[in-house]
Design a protein around this motif. Structure first.
Motif, PDB file in Angstrom:
ATOM      1  N   VAL A   1       0.842  -1.205   0.000  1.00 42.44           N
ATOM      2  CA  VAL A   1       0.000   0.000   0.000  1.00 42.44           C
ATOM      3  C   VAL A   1       0.869   1.243   0.000  1.00 42.44           C
ATOM      4  O   VAL A   1       0.600   2.212  -0.724  1.00 42.44           O
ATOM      5  CB  VAL A   1      -0.970  -0.032   1.202  1.00 42.44           C
ATOM      6  CG1 VAL A   1      -1.644   1.315   1.397  1.00 42.44           C
ATOM      7  CG2 VAL A   1      -2.019  -1.107   1.026  1.00 42.44           C
ATOM      8  N   SER A   2       1.919   1.264   0.825  1.00 40.69           N
ATOM      9  CA  SER A   2       2.793   2.441   0.848  1.00 40.69           C
ATOM     10  C   SER A   2       3.530   2.610  -0.472  1.00 40.69           C
ATOM     11  O   SER A   2       3.753   3.727  -0.934  1.00 40.69           O
ATOM     12  CB  SER A   2       3.773   2.354   2.015  1.00 40.69           C
ATOM     13  OG  SER A   2       4.601   1.223   1.866  1.00 40.69           O
ATOM     14  N   TYR A   3       3.907   1.484  -1.121  1.00 36.98           N
ATOM     15  CA  TYR A   3       4.566   1.560  -2.428  1.00 36.98           C
ATOM     16  C   TYR A   3       3.616   2.152  -3.468  1.00 36.98           C
ATOM     17  O   TYR A   3       3.991   3.019  -4.251  1.00 36.98           O
ATOM     18  CB  TYR A   3       5.036   0.161  -2.850  1.00 36.98           C
ATOM     19  CG  TYR A   3       5.651   0.139  -4.217  1.00 36.98           C
ATOM     20  CD1 TYR A   3       6.912   0.671  -4.443  1.00 36.98           C
ATOM     21  CD2 TYR A   3       4.959  -0.392  -5.315  1.00 36.98           C
ATOM     22  CE1 TYR A   3       7.481   0.661  -5.698  1.00 36.98           C
ATOM     23  CE2 TYR A   3       5.505  -0.390  -6.573  1.00 36.98           C
ATOM     24  CZ  TYR A   3       6.774   0.125  -6.763  1.00 36.98           C
ATOM     25  OH  TYR A   3       7.324   0.118  -8.003  1.00 36.98           O
ATOM     26  N   LEU A   4       2.345   1.720  -3.467  1.00 37.80           N
ATOM     27  CA  LEU A   4       1.354   2.267  -4.408  1.00 37.80           C
ATOM     28  C   LEU A   4       1.097   3.753  -4.143  1.00 37.80           C
ATOM     29  O   LEU A   4       0.925   4.541  -5.069  1.00 37.80           O
ATOM     30  CB  LEU A   4       0.055   1.477  -4.327  1.00 37.80           C
ATOM     31  CG  LEU A   4       0.078   0.071  -4.925  1.00 37.80           C
ATOM     32  CD1 LEU A   4      -1.229  -0.650  -4.622  1.00 37.80           C
ATOM     33  CD2 LEU A   4       0.323   0.129  -6.413  1.00 37.80           C
ATOM     34  N   PHE A   5       1.079   4.131  -2.870  1.00 36.66           N
ATOM     35  CA  PHE A   5       0.868   5.530  -2.521  1.00 36.66           C
ATOM     36  C   PHE A   5       2.021   6.391  -3.028  1.00 36.66           C
ATOM     37  O   PHE A   5       1.800   7.456  -3.616  1.00 36.66           O
ATOM     38  CB  PHE A   5       0.721   5.663  -1.004  1.00 36.66           C
ATOM     39  CG  PHE A   5       0.516   7.073  -0.544  1.00 36.66           C
ATOM     40  CD1 PHE A   5      -0.699   7.719  -0.747  1.00 36.66           C
ATOM     41  CD2 PHE A   5       1.536   7.771   0.075  1.00 36.66           C
ATOM     42  CE1 PHE A   5      -0.888   9.020  -0.331  1.00 36.66           C
ATOM     43  CE2 PHE A   5       1.361   9.078   0.493  1.00 36.66           C
ATOM     44  CZ  PHE A   5       0.141   9.698   0.296  1.00 36.66           C
TER      45      PHE A   5
ATOM     46  N   TYR B   1       4.086   5.630  -5.438  1.00 41.24           N
ATOM     47  CA  TYR B   1       4.116   5.576  -6.891  1.00 41.24           C
ATOM     48  C   TYR B   1       3.112   6.564  -7.493  1.00 41.24           C
ATOM     49  O   TYR B   1       3.377   7.188  -8.507  1.00 41.24           O
ATOM     50  CB  TYR B   1       3.820   4.149  -7.366  1.00 41.24           C
ATOM     51  CG  TYR B   1       3.856   4.016  -8.860  1.00 41.24           C
ATOM     52  CD1 TYR B   1       5.068   4.020  -9.548  1.00 41.24           C
ATOM     53  CD2 TYR B   1       2.678   3.899  -9.611  1.00 41.24           C
ATOM     54  CE1 TYR B   1       5.113   3.920 -10.922  1.00 41.24           C
ATOM     55  CE2 TYR B   1       2.708   3.800 -10.980  1.00 41.24           C
ATOM     56  CZ  TYR B   1       3.930   3.793 -11.627  1.00 41.24           C
ATOM     57  OH  TYR B   1       3.969   3.693 -12.989  1.00 41.24           O
ATOM     58  N   GLY B   2       1.969   6.721  -6.842  1.00 43.44           N
ATOM     59  CA  GLY B   2       0.960   7.681  -7.313  1.00 43.44           C
ATOM     60  C   GLY B   2       1.447   9.112  -7.218  1.00 43.44           C
ATOM     61  O   GLY B   2       1.081   9.960  -8.019  1.00 43.44           O
ATOM     62  N   CYS B   3       2.295   9.421  -6.264  1.00 47.25           N
ATOM     63  CA  CYS B   3       2.819  10.782  -6.098  1.00 47.25           C
ATOM     64  C   CYS B   3       4.048  11.041  -6.959  1.00 47.25           C
ATOM     65  O   CYS B   3       4.551  12.157  -6.984  1.00 47.25           O
ATOM     66  CB  CYS B   3       3.197  11.016  -4.630  1.00 47.25           C
ATOM     67  SG  CYS B   3       1.759  11.011  -3.544  1.00 47.25           S
ATOM     68  N   SER B   4       4.539  10.019  -7.642  1.00 45.39           N
ATOM     69  CA  SER B   4       5.787  10.199  -8.375  1.00 45.39           C
ATOM     70  C   SER B   4       5.587  10.712  -9.790  1.00 45.39           C
ATOM     71  O   SER B   4       6.561  10.872 -10.512  1.00 45.39           O
ATOM     72  CB  SER B   4       6.548   8.866  -8.417  1.00 45.39           C
ATOM     73  OG  SER B   4       5.832   7.928  -9.210  1.00 45.39           O
ATOM     74  N   THR B   5       4.353  10.977 -10.232  1.00 45.15           N
ATOM     75  CA  THR B   5       4.147  11.477 -11.585  1.00 45.15           C
ATOM     76  C   THR B   5       4.550  12.939 -11.672  1.00 45.15           C
ATOM     77  O   THR B   5       4.512  13.681 -10.691  1.00 45.15           O
ATOM     78  CB  THR B   5       2.669  11.327 -12.001  1.00 45.15           C
ATOM     79  OG1 THR B   5       1.881  12.062 -11.079  1.00 45.15           O
ATOM     80  CG2 THR B   5       2.239   9.877 -12.013  1.00 45.15           C
ATOM     81  N   SER B   6       4.919  13.380 -12.842  1.00 43.63           N
ATOM     82  CA  SER B   6       5.329  14.770 -13.015  1.00 43.63           C
ATOM     83  C   SER B   6       4.105  15.659 -13.196  1.00 43.63           C
ATOM     84  O   SER B   6       3.039  15.208 -13.609  1.00 43.63           O
ATOM     85  CB  SER B   6       6.248  14.895 -14.228  1.00 43.63           C
ATOM     86  OG  SER B   6       5.511  14.643 -15.401  1.00 43.63           O
TER      87      SER B   6
END
Length: 137
Positions: free
Chosen positions: A11-15, A17-22
């Motif tokens: 869950v923390s990895y998905l969270f 990853y969602g914030c890593s977009t430009s």
């Protein structure tokens, strides 16, 4: 216990990853500014056409016309002397009381006056203007 750790990591990895977009990929910034968007939506491509349309709508106010429009809102000696909210007519009703006896004393006949309405009513400025003679309006 091990399953909860794995699910928490997932869950923390998905969270993250969602914030890593430009920002550019999420909210692309157009190359146009507000003025260009306005002109394309409103159909006016040049400022000259817009200024011409505005100038046809604008009218010059002469001092006499301006004074006439503001006459209802300004103070003058007429409005200071005569009330802007005059009282409406309240007719008097005259009663005659016949001679009678009050106990052993005789009371002579007399007249008395009552106003027709209990309260005083005032005219609104439009009612008062309608009641004014034509020369005073």
């Amino acid at each position: 216990m091990r399953l909860t750790k794995i699910s928490l990591i997932a869950v923390s990895y998905l969270f993250l990853y969602g914030c890593s977009t430009s920002q550019q990929s999420t909210l692309p910034q157009p190359d146009t500014d507000v003025k260009e968007v306005w002109e394309t939506k409103m159909g006016t491509g040049s400022n000259d056409e817009l200024l011409q349309q505005r100038s046809t709508l604008r009218r010059e106010l002469s001092p006499a016309l301006l004074a006439e429009r503001q006459a209802d809102y300004t103070r003058n000696s007429y409005r200071e002397i005569f009330n802007q909210f005059p009282r409406l007519p309240n007719p008097d009703v005259v009663f005659y009381v016949y001679p009678h006896r009050n106990g052993s004393m005789p009371v002579p006949g007399y007249s008395t006056v009552f106003p027709l309405y209990e309260r005083v009513h005032y005219a609104t400025p439009s009612d008062a203007k309608a009641r004014m003679p034509v020369g005073e309006r």
